[in-house]
Scaffold this active site. Sequence first.
Site, PDB file in Angstrom:
ATOM      1  N   GLY A 170      -0.815   2.645   7.385  1.00  0.00           N
ATOM      2  CA  GLY A 170      -0.622   1.556   8.482  1.00  0.00           C
ATOM      3  C   GLY A 170      -0.075   0.125   8.400  1.00  0.00           C
ATOM      4  O   GLY A 170      -0.976  -0.544   8.719  1.00  0.00           O
ATOM      5  N   GLU A 205      -5.970  32.508 -10.472  1.00  0.00           N
ATOM      6  CA  GLU A 205      -7.198  31.652  -9.814  1.00  0.00           C
ATOM      7  C   GLU A 205      -8.118  31.573  -9.579  1.00  0.00           C
ATOM      8  O   GLU A 205      -9.163  30.707  -9.968  1.00  0.00           O
ATOM      9  CB  GLU A 205      -6.083  31.930  -8.646  1.00  0.00           C
ATOM     10  CG  GLU A 205      -4.830  31.658  -8.245  1.00  0.00           C
ATOM     11  CD  GLU A 205      -4.963  29.894  -8.012  1.00  0.00           C
ATOM     12  OE1 GLU A 205      -5.260  29.760  -7.576  1.00  0.00           O
ATOM     13  OE2 GLU A 205      -3.433  29.917  -7.935  1.00  0.00           O
ATOM     14  N   GLY A 263       0.722  -1.068   0.094  1.00  0.00           N
ATOM     15  CA  GLY A 263      -0.089  -0.054  -0.306  1.00  0.00           C
ATOM     16  C   GLY A 263       1.124   1.089   0.373  1.00  0.00           C
ATOM     17  O   GLY A 263       2.043   1.128   0.600  1.00  0.00           O
TER      18      GLY A 263
END
Length: 705
Positions: A258, A477, A253
Amino acid sequence: MAEKKFNGNPGSDSNNKSGKSGKPGKPKFNTYWIYGGIAVAILAIQLIYSGSGAKKIDMLKLEQELIQNKDIVKIVVINKESAEIYLTPEAVTSDRYPDIKSKGFGGLPASGPHYVLTIPSGDYLEERLEEAEAKYGYADNERINVSYENRKNILGDLMGWLIPLALLVVVWMFIFRRMSGGAGGGGAGGIFSVGKSKAQIFDKESNIMIDFKDVAGLEEAKMEVREIVDFLKKPKKYTELGGKIPKGALLVGPPGTGKTLLAKAVAGEANVPFFSISGSDFVEMFVGVGASRVRDLFKQAKEKAPCIVFIDEIDAVGRARGRNPNFGANDERENTLNQLLTEMDGFGTNVGVIILAATNRADVLDRALLRAGRFDRQIHVELPDLNERREIFKVHLRPLKLAKDFDIDFLSKQTPGFSGADIANVCNEAALIAARKNKKEVERQDFLDAVDRIVGGLERKNKIISPQEKRTIAFHEAGHATVSWLLEYANPLVKVTIIPRGRALGAAWYLPEERQLTTTEQMHDELAAALGGRASEELTFEKISTGALNDLEKVTKQAYAMVTYFGMSEKIGNISFYDSSGQNEYAFNKPYSEKTAETIDEEVNRIIDQAYKRAKDILIKNKKGLTALAEQLLEKEVIFSEDLEKIFGKRKWGIPSRELEPTLQARKKTAEKKKSTARKNASPTPVKGKVEIPRKKTPAKSNGK
């Protein structure tokens, strides 16, 4: 239960069997005192004998002073290398030679020798003496007596042997001993323990405080890993049905999801020995050490079976063989990998040893390592979804002092694409921000500021930007915001700012839709939204800047992926040149011809040009709204989606703005507070559309959007 009190004396324990309370134990003898004593003795000898012994003399002084004054009694030639010169008692007591007069303790003995002369040979000395005696008129009975002796310097020879030996002992004790201690062998093993395994062993007495309850989300991964733990606890449950325990499981992963935490939970849950080691711990500068450590690791594991061996970052040692461009420099790592493959599933049996490994680069691992029988399972630990982020937030919010009625669902919606490590960082940053503001509890706005800080970087309000540059950034922007607001599949806008953050001169926050598949229409809308800033600059100022660097990089990669990976080009067709195996099959030879390569380039240019033209058309039709939005950005520096609603109307697609209402209100309140504080501290009131910039000698440089 009586409480045991400590009276401040380390020797006064009620359970002290010696019966001697109040007296500390005798300190151990420190071997460093021996080296200190030797050093002091050497210094004392140097001081005592520094003033004693014969003084050195040269041939010129010997002839012009000693021979001329007839003060020499005799000369003794030692080993035909040096000559000891003895003076008469009258010469010693006289003031003619003050350097040899006795000066108390350590002084020169009156009997001599008084001077020492280094000579190339005995014949040379006799020739010079004869010439000097003839020169200064020596009679036959006054001639200087010269004798020869052969002496052995026992102390010097002994020191010549002892000093190198002492140096070797010091090197052994201070260098090799420490190296062996770092290699995991301790003082007993010495340098020969370098091949021992560096794995940490956790057993029942280790008291690991992490279990599966501390791992939020990852339900599928926990289910598979929990099955392995359950097999070790209750093997008969599976063996009675003829099942066999998996020999290994590979956790795969992205970083921060984790994987290592899940392995820690396994160590806390399993009541069996747990060996933990990193893939880089096998690699050493010595040849053969990696394979030796693999053998030693599995030897220890077999002795304590059933047990679990966890190898973190296994890609450090498990990379595909024969793919290293350094050719011969790869042999040591390949030998280590070969030994690992043999130990995991080779000719010998490996009963009761389960291998658990973690990596975020499964694509570079050797195929032999991934086959069934070594790693039977690949457990994918992906980025958490909305519900999993909520559970992870609950874990990391436990130690924080939160405001009343705090909404965790709000946080989980604000952090799409965040890993577990990112969420932990958000919670920590929010607590630090609240403490910086002298708050008693962490509020919602602190978490919003933490998310902005992690995603966009730290605000740099003191960065020097000219008014023209600021206007360019505002229209850039505004172009992004306008195009994304008016396209169906573009991500809904949350916030736009022209305050520099990190290396970016402006930033926009969007709330992406969580989806697993992306269609061609969605990708075209994303390309157009990304090119909206460059299109806005060209329409407004009739020139372009370097501010679109990141946009162009993103657009180029996405367009090439559409053509070469996803088969989204009619000319190329349903063909993908993506190498999912990760074995670099296409590293040297492209799987297509030069003509196809030209077609790919043409298709990529066509897709990007089409998206750019689409963005320009949208901005031309909404030029008035674009200008109003940019002017509002120049005035407020920060705008939200509700400001776009006032200009362009409500967005017809995507997430309704009411779901973003809590975020908008919190961010707007903070922006207004910062704006009012800035106005109070500012001297003149800035004019609309213009920004007052503090003057400095060094002009600002644009780093791109």
